[in-house]
Design a protein around this motif. Structure first.
Motif, mmCIF file in Angstrom:
data_model
loop_
_atom_site.group_PDB
_atom_site.id
_atom_site.type_symbol
_atom_site.label_atom_id
_atom_site.label_comp_id
_atom_site.label_asym_id
_atom_site.label_seq_id
_atom_site.Cartn_x
_atom_site.Cartn_y
_atom_site.Cartn_z
ATOM 1 N N ALA A 290 100.897 -45.537 -26.843
ATOM 2 C CA ALA A 290 100.165 -44.552 -26.034
ATOM 3 C C ALA A 290 100.869 -44.344 -24.693
ATOM 4 C CB ALA A 290 98.723 -45.012 -25.808
ATOM 5 N N TRP A 291 101.373 -45.451 -24.112
ATOM 6 C CA TRP A 291 102.081 -45.338 -22.830
ATOM 7 C C TRP A 291 103.339 -44.483 -23.011
ATOM 8 C CZ3 TRP A 291 106.898 -47.208 -20.993
ATOM 9 C CH2 TRP A 291 107.077 -47.085 -19.613
ATOM 10 N N LEU A 292 104.087 -44.785 -24.089
ATOM 11 C CA LEU A 292 105.314 -44.003 -24.340
ATOM 12 C C LEU A 292 104.970 -42.537 -24.615
ATOM 13 C CD1 LEU A 292 107.274 -46.551 -26.557
ATOM 14 C CD2 LEU A 292 107.872 -45.785 -24.256
ATOM 15 N N ALA A 293 103.843 -42.331 -25.315
ATOM 16 C CA ALA A 293 103.447 -40.949 -25.635
ATOM 17 C C ALA A 293 103.097 -40.173 -24.367
ATOM 18 C CB ALA A 293 102.258 -40.958 -26.597
ATOM 19 N N THR A 294 102.424 -40.843 -23.404
ATOM 20 C CA THR A 294 102.103 -40.134 -22.156
ATOM 21 C C THR A 294 103.384 -39.782 -21.409
ATOM 22 O OG1 THR A 294 101.854 -42.198 -20.957
ATOM 23 C CG2 THR A 294 99.839 -41.234 -21.795
ATOM 24 N N ARG A 295 104.363 -40.699 -21.424
ATOM 25 C CA ARG A 295 105.649 -40.421 -20.767
ATOM 26 C C ARG A 295 106.338 -39.228 -21.428
ATOM 27 N NH1 ARG A 295 107.335 -43.284 -16.247
ATOM 28 N NH2 ARG A 295 109.461 -43.237 -17.036
ATOM 29 N N GLY B 56 101.093 -32.074 -10.898
ATOM 30 C CA GLY B 56 101.119 -33.389 -11.548
ATOM 31 C C GLY B 56 101.808 -33.411 -12.892
ATOM 32 N N LEU B 57 102.523 -32.363 -13.235
ATOM 33 C CA LEU B 57 103.234 -32.361 -14.519
ATOM 34 C C LEU B 57 104.554 -33.129 -14.416
ATOM 35 C CD1 LEU B 57 102.708 -28.691 -15.747
ATOM 36 C CD2 LEU B 57 101.699 -30.769 -16.665
ATOM 37 N N THR B 58 105.035 -33.307 -13.199
ATOM 38 C CA THR B 58 106.269 -34.062 -12.964
ATOM 39 C C THR B 58 106.020 -34.971 -11.774
ATOM 40 O OG1 THR B 58 107.593 -32.213 -13.745
ATOM 41 C CG2 THR B 58 108.724 -33.821 -12.393
ATOM 42 N N ARG B 59 106.538 -36.192 -11.869
ATOM 43 C CA ARG B 59 106.351 -37.119 -10.753
ATOM 44 C C ARG B 59 107.563 -37.043 -9.829
ATOM 45 N NH1 ARG B 59 104.641 -42.990 -12.455
ATOM 46 N NH2 ARG B 59 102.881 -41.767 -13.182
ATOM 47 N N GLN B 60 107.325 -36.857 -8.539
ATOM 48 C CA GLN B 60 108.447 -36.697 -7.610
ATOM 49 C C GLN B 60 109.130 -38.035 -7.367
ATOM 50 O OE1 GLN B 60 105.194 -36.358 -6.670
ATOM 51 N NE2 GLN B 60 104.884 -36.938 -4.545
ATOM 52 N N ALA C 161 97.673 -29.654 -17.173
ATOM 53 C CA ALA C 161 97.315 -29.351 -15.789
ATOM 54 C C ALA C 161 95.818 -29.547 -15.572
ATOM 55 C CB ALA C 161 97.705 -27.919 -15.450
ATOM 56 N N SER C 162 95.051 -29.653 -16.656
ATOM 57 C CA SER C 162 93.597 -29.787 -16.533
ATOM 58 C C SER C 162 93.076 -31.134 -17.010
ATOM 59 C CB SER C 162 92.897 -28.695 -17.344
ATOM 60 O OG SER C 162 93.331 -27.433 -16.932
ATOM 61 N N ALA C 163 93.884 -31.860 -17.764
ATOM 62 C CA ALA C 163 93.427 -33.144 -18.297
ATOM 63 C C ALA C 163 94.554 -34.155 -18.182
ATOM 64 C CB ALA C 163 93.012 -32.987 -19.756
ATOM 65 N N ARG C 164 94.177 -35.429 -18.121
ATOM 66 C CA ARG C 164 95.195 -36.479 -18.050
ATOM 67 C C ARG C 164 95.868 -36.587 -19.420
ATOM 68 N NH1 ARG C 164 90.631 -38.812 -15.291
ATOM 69 N NH2 ARG C 164 91.101 -39.319 -13.129
ATOM 70 N N ALA C 165 97.113 -37.072 -19.386
ATOM 71 C CA ALA C 165 97.878 -37.145 -20.638
ATOM 72 C C ALA C 165 97.164 -38.028 -21.667
ATOM 73 C CB ALA C 165 99.284 -37.667 -20.364
ATOM 74 N N TYR C 166 96.605 -39.163 -21.205
ATOM 75 C CA TYR C 166 95.952 -40.046 -22.179
ATOM 76 C C TYR C 166 94.676 -39.404 -22.738
ATOM 77 C CZ TYR C 166 92.481 -41.676 -18.761
ATOM 78 O OH TYR C 166 91.448 -41.744 -17.859
ATOM 79 N N GLU C 167 94.052 -38.527 -21.936
ATOM 80 C CA GLU C 167 92.871 -37.824 -22.458
ATOM 81 C C GLU C 167 93.278 -36.853 -23.566
ATOM 82 O OE1 GLU C 167 89.961 -37.797 -18.533
ATOM 83 O OE2 GLU C 167 91.442 -36.213 -18.735
ATOM 84 N N VAL C 168 94.425 -36.233 -23.381
ATOM 85 C CA VAL C 168 94.927 -35.335 -24.430
ATOM 86 C C VAL C 168 95.227 -36.142 -25.690
ATOM 87 C CG1 VAL C 168 96.784 -33.743 -25.062
ATOM 88 C CG2 VAL C 168 95.881 -33.720 -22.738
ATOM 89 N N ILE C 169 95.876 -37.303 -25.509
ATOM 90 C CA ILE C 169 96.243 -38.136 -26.662
ATOM 91 C C ILE C 169 94.991 -38.593 -27.414
ATOM 92 C CG2 ILE C 169 97.225 -40.377 -27.314
ATOM 93 C CD1 ILE C 169 99.250 -39.958 -25.020
ATOM 94 N N ILE D 117 102.089 -39.082 -32.109
ATOM 95 C CA ILE D 117 101.898 -38.148 -30.987
ATOM 96 C C ILE D 117 103.075 -38.251 -30.027
ATOM 97 C CG2 ILE D 117 100.502 -37.720 -28.915
ATOM 98 C CD1 ILE D 117 98.030 -38.261 -30.560
ATOM 99 N N GLY D 118 103.525 -39.485 -29.778
ATOM 100 C CA GLY D 118 104.678 -39.674 -28.903
ATOM 101 C C GLY D 118 105.907 -38.971 -29.448
ATOM 102 N N LEU D 119 106.142 -39.144 -30.741
ATOM 103 C CA LEU D 119 107.324 -38.515 -31.345
ATOM 104 C C LEU D 119 107.178 -36.992 -31.326
ATOM 105 C CD1 LEU D 119 107.868 -40.950 -34.346
ATOM 106 C CD2 LEU D 119 109.269 -40.731 -32.300
ATOM 107 N N GLY D 120 105.961 -36.523 -31.584
ATOM 108 C CA GLY D 120 105.718 -35.073 -31.549
ATOM 109 C C GLY D 120 105.925 -34.507 -30.150
ATOM 110 N N ALA D 121 105.587 -35.316 -29.130
ATOM 111 C CA ALA D 121 105.749 -34.845 -27.752
ATOM 112 C C ALA D 121 107.217 -34.814 -27.344
ATOM 113 C CB ALA D 121 104.955 -35.736 -26.802
#
Lengths: 315, 396
Positions: free
Chosen positions: B367-372, A58-62, B207-215, B285-289
């Motif tokens: 937050a949406w842009l940061a997850t992307r 899930g790190l990249t979306r296909q 790989a263990s948490a959703r991106a927004y959870e990390v944010i 966070i988005g800019l850092g990512a």
């Protein structure tokens, strides 16, 4: 393993595609990982191994294709049952070994006390029992890498996905990690790992998936893969033009092999099944070609890999 | 939520485990104290005036005593002592009584203030009249009745000491407190995400948490630490306000604490703080990512800190009385600061609600842009649309 019932197929990928600019990525990858098996995911650099693994976790979306985990389309809950070791490894240098392992276990839902208990047990298992409180920066690179592998298996996943798990490890550490994997597998878990090392794949895997230029070109048992090894010889000689003439006369074909032997090119000579190796040697001797290397291609995974990859190129 | 808490706890441990964090935390109060002590030592204190040396010469001992009493009372009002001595003195007051009963006062030497002269003149006048009345046979009752007559001049009360100015100082101080806390916290957030990127721990985390959870885990962790910093600084300010040093800087610590005295104002300030931290934090966070290393993170974050510098100058201009900034409350990046700076009633509830909604929307967008950005592996995605257009044209 987790309490959930392990379905028949932990992972099934169908027609996976993910394209990056410049033609990188994967265009059609399909394979399945049977339960309790060790599957080697082999391919050259840039073949699409890491892209495929990133899509699975899930790190990249296909862009296209389906990924099923444990019989269901891959989602976050399914991915919670995975353990993943990324290709780009790293841990915060100031974190303590047992804390970081327990943290990853807790992220996957293991209760705090059990997470620390498991972290201590695993560190003990790899010989770092005396360094539970050591910071990552105080460990050697190999030990830090082993700690990261422990982070991937601490929650007892149902499927372990490892991107080049042996890179950067010395032979002793590799043996320890292999022993860890055996222990993990004996508990019923399945493993999918990518590697460049054909010998490691041959030694550890029940089956292999060969990927070339973004497509899966083979899936099957290691022995079946080895059967694809071509009939031929690796040859190094001082007169390339004369060698090509000899090979053509025997009805074979020669491909320049990446990598030189001293100042000379190494050739991969494929011969018709009816022409034995000594015939080539005799023909070269008749032309008085100085031979610097003459290694028959073994019917093993490495030989098969080149054949399978070449078939993809021809297609 | 559990994963957000775990990531927040890890963030707190990462900072709290470093001694320099605690040094930085207590550096603020220590600097505050040192500045106050230095100001007390360096700033000029008004020197106490020397006692006035006066010689009173009068043939009538009653008038001499009256004059001395009047001079002493005037000296008290003036905050200056009085030393009566025989001539020669700095000032000599010579009192003479004429045959007609007229009392003459001659001054020589240093002049006396007008108020002192007026008191001296009045008291001598009263004493001379009383003596004449007594000599004329007035009874003590008549004397008392005569003295009970008083003229009282009523002045309008002095204007109140400009409460609006005190309020403006308080609001500016609160705004600056938010600004400083935000600058510090945003720096920590940027470090937090770039650290994960550069030591390559982010992939394991994702790989263990959703991106927004990390944010939001990182936001919560750094937010808690910045609240600790804010609390320590405000605590130090309160301690200073309660101490003799509290009057320094125009009583700024007391003014600042006064701004938080109203529970509603406190609630409003807390909401503004949380929203502004979430909005700017998700942007950072988005800019850092997006950034792959510290130098590129610093370059990418420059515009955000540029906006915050602009905010500082707007606040300064408003404090100086330039005015005309309420419209900036419509711009989400300025909303929190303008709302804190505006006097009560200047920004209506509707405008504030719209401003808050804008901040929430901006936070969601960032937050949406940061997850992307976080899920990106740094590779350039294929430009599908461009390729399709190209294919279509080729077919045509």
């Amino acid at each position: 393993m987790s309490d959930a019932t392990v379905p028949a197929v932990p992972l099934r990928i169908t027609g996976l595609a993910k394209q990056y600019a410049g033609g990188r990525g994967v265009s059609d990858v399909s394979f399945a990982v049977p339960p309790g098996s060790v599957t080697g995911f082999i391919g050259a650099n840039g073949a699409g191994k890491s892209t495929t693994l990133r899509c699975i976790v899930g790190l990249t979306r296909q862009d296209a294709g389906q990924i099923e985990l444990f019989g269901r389309p891959a989602d976050f809950m399914g991915r919670q049952r995975l353990g993943f070791l990324p290709e780009e490894r790293g841990l915060a240098p100031r974190e303590r070994a047992r804390d970081v392992i327990a943290f990853h276990a807790r992220l996957k839902g293991v209760p705090r006390g059990k997470a620390y208990q498991q972290a201590d047990r695993l560190l003990e298992r790899i010989g770092l029992g005396g360094r539970l409180r050591a910071r990552i920066s105080e460990l050697s690179k190999g030990n830090a890498q082993r700690v990261q592998i422990l982070c991937a298996i601490v929650h007892k996943p149902d499927l372990l996905i490892l991107d080049e798990p042996f890179s950067g490890l010395d032979p002793v550490a590799q043996a320890e990690v292999q022993s860890l994997f055996s222990e993990y597998r004996s508990g019923g878990g399945a493993i999918l790992f990518s590697t460049h090392s054909m010998s490691a794949a041959e030694r550890l895997c029940d089956q292999v998936v060969v990927v070339a230029e973004g497509r899966s070109v083979f899936q099957g048992a290691v022995a079946d893969a080895a059967a694809h090894a071509p009939h031929g010889v690796y040859v190094t000689c001082a007169d390339d033009a004369a060698l090509l003439e000899v090979v053509a006369k025997l009805g074979g074909e020669a491909q320049a092999f990446p990598g030189k032997m001293g100042e000379f090119l190494r050739w991969r000579v494929l011969l018709p099944k009816t022409v034995p190796y000594p015939a080539l040697m005799r023909a070269m001797a008749d032309r008085q070609l100085p031979i610097h290397g003459f290694d028959p291609i073994q019917p093993d995974l490495e030989g098969a890999f080149w054949s399978l990859a070449a078939r993809k190129e021809a297609a | 939520m559990r994963r957000v808490g775990l990531i927040a706890g890890r963030e707190i441990a990462a900072y709290a485990g470093v001694p320099s964090f605690w040094v930085a935390l207590f550096m603020g109060p220590v600097l505050m104290l040192l500045t106050a002590l230095a100001a007390q030592a360096v700033l000029p204190h008004p020197a106490a005036p020397l006692p006035r040396q006066v010689a009173v010469l009068a043939s009538d001992p009653l008038l001499a005593q009256t004059a001395a009493t009047a001079l002493r009372a005037a000296g008290k009002l003036e905050g200056r002592g009085l030393i009566l001595q025989s001539a020669p003195a700095a000032t000599t007051v010579r009192i003479e009584t004429g045959a007609s009963g007229m009392v003459g006062v001659d001054l020589s030497g240093d002049p006396l203030p007008q108020a002192t002269l007026a008191m001296l003149s009045d008291d001598l006048d009263v004493a001379a009249r009383r003596e004449r009345l007594r000599q004329a046979g007035a009874t003590p009752a008549i004397l008392a009745a005569a003295e009970s007559s008083r003229v009282v001049v009523r002045e309008p009360p002095p204007p109140a000491p400009a409460p609006a100015d005190v309020g403006r100082t308080g609001r500016f101080a609160v705004m600056m407190l938010l600004w400083m806390t935000l600058i510090g916290a945003l720096g920590m957030l940027l470090q937090a995400i770039v650290r994960e990127r550069t030591n390559r721990a982010l992939e394991s985390l994702l790989a263990s948490a959703r991106a927004y959870e990390v944010i939001f885990g990182k936001l919560a962790g750094v937010g808690a630490l910045s609240l600790l910093v804010l609390g320590v600084w405000l605590g130090a300010g309160a301690a200073m306000a309660a101490s003799p040093l509290g009057s320094l800087g125009g009583g700024l610590p007391a003014i600042l604490l006064g701004a938080f005295a109203d529970p509603l104002a406190l609630l409003r300030a807390a909401a503004i703080y949380v929203l502004s931290f979430a909005m700017y934090g998700t942007a950072l966070i988005g800019l850092g990512a997006i950034a792959r290393d510290v130098p590129s993170a610093q370059n990418l974050s420059r515009p955000v800190f540029g906006v915050l510098l602009l905010v500082f100058f707007v606040g300064l201009a408003d404090f100086a009385g330039a005015g005309g900034f309420p419209w900036l409350a419509w711009v989400p990046l300025f909303t929190p600061f303008v709302c804190l700076m505006a006097p009560p009633g200047e920004i209506g509830a509707a405008q504030m609600a719209v401003g808050f909604a804008g901040m929430i929307l901006a936070t969601a967008a960032f937050a949406w842009l940061a997850t992307r950005a976080m899920m990106s592996d740094g590779a350039r995605p294929r430009r599908v649309w461009v390729e399709r257009t190209h294919d279509r044209r080729a077919r045509a």
